[in-house]
Scaffold this active site. Structure first.
Site, PDB file in Angstrom:
ATOM      1  CG  HIS A 208      -2.159  -0.809   1.071  1.00  0.00           C
ATOM      2  ND1 HIS A 208      -2.154  -2.183   1.078  1.00  0.00           N
ATOM      3  CD2 HIS A 208      -3.454  -0.441   0.885  1.00  0.00           C
ATOM      4  CE1 HIS A 208      -3.392  -2.617   0.929  1.00  0.00           C
ATOM      5  NE2 HIS A 208      -4.202  -1.588   0.798  1.00  0.00           N
ATOM      6  CG  HIS A 250       2.729  -3.176   6.632  1.00  0.00           C
ATOM      7  ND1 HIS A 250       3.533  -4.038   5.930  1.00  0.00           N
ATOM      8  CD2 HIS A 250       1.596  -3.039   5.912  1.00  0.00           C
ATOM      9  CE1 HIS A 250       2.908  -4.405   4.822  1.00  0.00           C
ATOM     10  NE2 HIS A 250       1.719  -3.822   4.796  1.00  0.00           N
TER      11      HIS A 250
HETATM   12  C1  LIG Z   1      -4.465  -8.203 -11.768  1.00  0.00           C
HETATM   13  C2  LIG Z   1      -3.954  -8.572 -10.441  1.00  0.00           C
HETATM   14  C3  LIG Z   1      -2.868  -9.584 -10.339  1.00  0.00           C
HETATM   15  C4  LIG Z   1      -4.448  -7.975  -9.368  1.00  0.00           C
HETATM   16  C5  LIG Z   1      -3.993  -8.242  -7.990  1.00  0.00           C
HETATM   17  C6  LIG Z   1      -4.387  -7.116  -7.126  1.00  0.00           C
HETATM   18  C7  LIG Z   1      -4.106  -7.451  -5.726  1.00  0.00           C
HETATM   19  C8  LIG Z   1      -4.780  -8.601  -5.101  1.00  0.00           C
HETATM   20  C9  LIG Z   1      -3.239  -6.700  -5.055  1.00  0.00           C
HETATM   21  C10 LIG Z   1      -2.855  -6.965  -3.651  1.00  0.00           C
HETATM   22  C11 LIG Z   1      -3.020  -5.720  -2.880  1.00  0.00           C
HETATM   23  C12 LIG Z   1      -2.613  -5.970  -1.478  1.00  0.00           C
HETATM   24  C13 LIG Z   1      -3.560  -6.593  -0.546  1.00  0.00           C
HETATM   25  C14 LIG Z   1      -1.367  -5.627  -1.083  1.00  0.00           C
HETATM   26  C15 LIG Z   1      -0.857  -5.818   0.280  1.00  0.00           C
HETATM   27  O1  LIG Z   1      -0.526  -4.553   0.760  1.00  0.00           O
HETATM   28  P1  LIG Z   1       0.327  -4.416   2.058  1.00  0.00           P
HETATM   29  O2  LIG Z   1       0.419  -2.936   2.294  1.00  0.00           O
HETATM   30  O3  LIG Z   1      -0.400  -5.096   3.153  1.00  0.00           O
HETATM   31  O4  LIG Z   1       1.666  -5.015   1.766  1.00  0.00           O
END
Ligand SMILES: CC(C)=CCC/C(C)=C/CC/C(C)=C/COP(=O)(O)O
Length: 284
Positions: A208, A250
Site C-alpha cells: 500500500h 505492518h
Molecule cells: C491483476 C492482479 C494480479 C491484481 C492483484 C491485485 C491485488 C490482489 C493486489 C494486492 C493488494 C494488497 C492486498 C497488497 C498488500 O498490501 P500491504 O500494504 O499489506 O503489503
C-alpha cells in the site's frame, strides 16, 4: 591476537572480523553459513550486548536445551550454532541493524492501536480500513483501466496507460521483494484484508505504501490540480502509510521502505514512459 576460538583444531578455516570482543580481531568460521538471526537472537541482543552473556543466555533457552546433545561446549567447535557465530562477532552494522529492528518492533506495536476492535483506538478501525481500500491494488487497477477505456484524448490515454503499467510494475516488484525478504507480518495483525495474494502474508515492504507513494507522485506530476487537491493527495499518501501501522498490518520500517520504493518506482515509470510516438515507432 586470535581469540580462544581460533585454537580449536577442528576448524577448517576462518576469516578475521573486526569489531570482535573488546575490539579485537576475532575469527568467524567460514564453513558455517551465517543465517539471518532468529527472533530469539534479537532478544538475546537486546538482553545484553556482552557476547559472553548472550551466549550463556542462549544456552539457557528451551530450544538450546532441547538440542543440547549436539551442542555440549562451544570450545569443541561442532557445538557452535549460527547464533554463536554472529553474536560472538557483532559488527557495527549488525548491532545498528538489530537495534533499529528492536526499536521498529517496539514502536510498531505501540502504534498498532487499531489492530482489532478491542484495541485502544478500535473504534477508528473501520475508517482505517476505508483508507486501506483506497490504496488497494484492485480499485486502482480497475479505475485506471476504466479511465483508459473511457478516455477520448490521446494525452489522456497516454497518461492512463503509463499509470496502468506503473501499477502492474509495482505489483511485480513488491511481490519480488516480499518473496525474497519474507518478513512475517506483526503477530497482532488480523489477516482480514480484502483480496490478497500469497506473498501478502509477508510484510516487507508495504504494498500500500509503495502504491500510495508512486501514485501520489504520478497524480501530482500528470494531473493539473488546484493547491488544495495537491495537499489532499499528499495527505492521502501519508494516511495510507500511517493506517498500515495503526491497523497492525505492518511495522514502521515496512512503510518507510515502501514509501522510498514507491518514490523510486515513479522514476522507473518516467524512464520507461510509453508515448504515442514510441508506440508508433514500434509499429512501423
Ligand atoms: C491483476 C492482479 C494480479 C491484481 C492483484 C491485485 C491485488 C490482489 C493486489 C494486492 C493488494 C494488497 C492486498 C497488497 C498488500 O498490501 P500491504 O500494504 O499489506 O503489503
Amino acid at each position: 591476537m586470535p581469540s580462544p576460538k581460533a585454537k580449536n583444531p577442528n576448524r577448517s578455516g576462518g576469516s578475521p572480523v573486526l569489531g570482535g570482543t573488546g575490539g579485537r580481531c576475532d575469527f568467524m568460521p567460514l564453513t558455517k553459513p551465517l543465517n539471518r538471526p532468529s527472533p530469539q537472537s534479537h532478544l538475546l541482543q537486546r538482553q545484553g550486548s556482552d557476547p559472553t552473556t548472550a551466549r550463556l543466555r542462549a544456552s539457557e533457552s528451551p530450544t538450546r536445551r532441547r538440542g543440547s546433545s549436539s551442542s555440549t561446549g562451544s570450545a569443541s567447535g561442532q557445538g557452535l550454532s549460527d547464533e554463536d557465530g554472529i553474536r560472538l562477532n557483532p559488527t557495527f552494522l549488525g548491532v545498528a541493524l538489530s537495534s533499529l529492528l528492536a526499536v521498529d518492533l517496539w514502536l510498531s506495536k505501540r502504534m498498532g492501536v487499531c489492530a482489532c476492535e478491542d484495541s485502544s483506538w478500535g473504534s477508528v478501525r473501520p475508517l482505517m480500513k476505508l483508507i486501506e481500500i483506497s490504496g488497494h491494488g484492485v480499485p486502482w487497477l480497475a479505475g485506471t483501466a476504466y479511465c483508459l477505456y473511457k478516455s477520448d484524448t490521446v494525452a489522456g490515454q497516454e497518461v492512463m496507460l503509463n499509470l496502468l503499467i506503473g501499477l502492474l510494475l509495482d505489483l511485480v516488484l513488491v511481490a519480488m521483494v516480499k518473496g525474497v525478504v519474507r518478513r512475517p507480518r506483526p503477530t497482532y495483525n488480523r489477516m482480514d484484508m480484502f483480496a490478497t495474494v500469497s506473498v501478502d502474508r509477508y510484510s516487507f515492504p508495504s504494498g500500500h505504501a509503495t502504491r500510495a507513494a508512486m501514485c501520489g507522485r504520478f497524480l501530482l506530476a500528470h494531473l493539473v490540480l488546484a493547491a488544495p487537491l495537491r495537499v489532499l493527495v499528499l495527505l492521502w499518501t501519508g494516511l495510507v502509510g500511517l493506517s498500515r501501522v495503526l491497523l497492525g498490518r505492518h511495522n514502521v520500517t515496512d512503510v518507510m521502505f515502501g514509501f522510498w520504493m514507491g518514490y523510486c518506482q515513479y522514476n522507473l515509470v518516467e524512464m520507461l514512459w510509453l508515448s504515442p510516438q514510441t508506440l508508433l515507432g514500434q509499429l512501423t
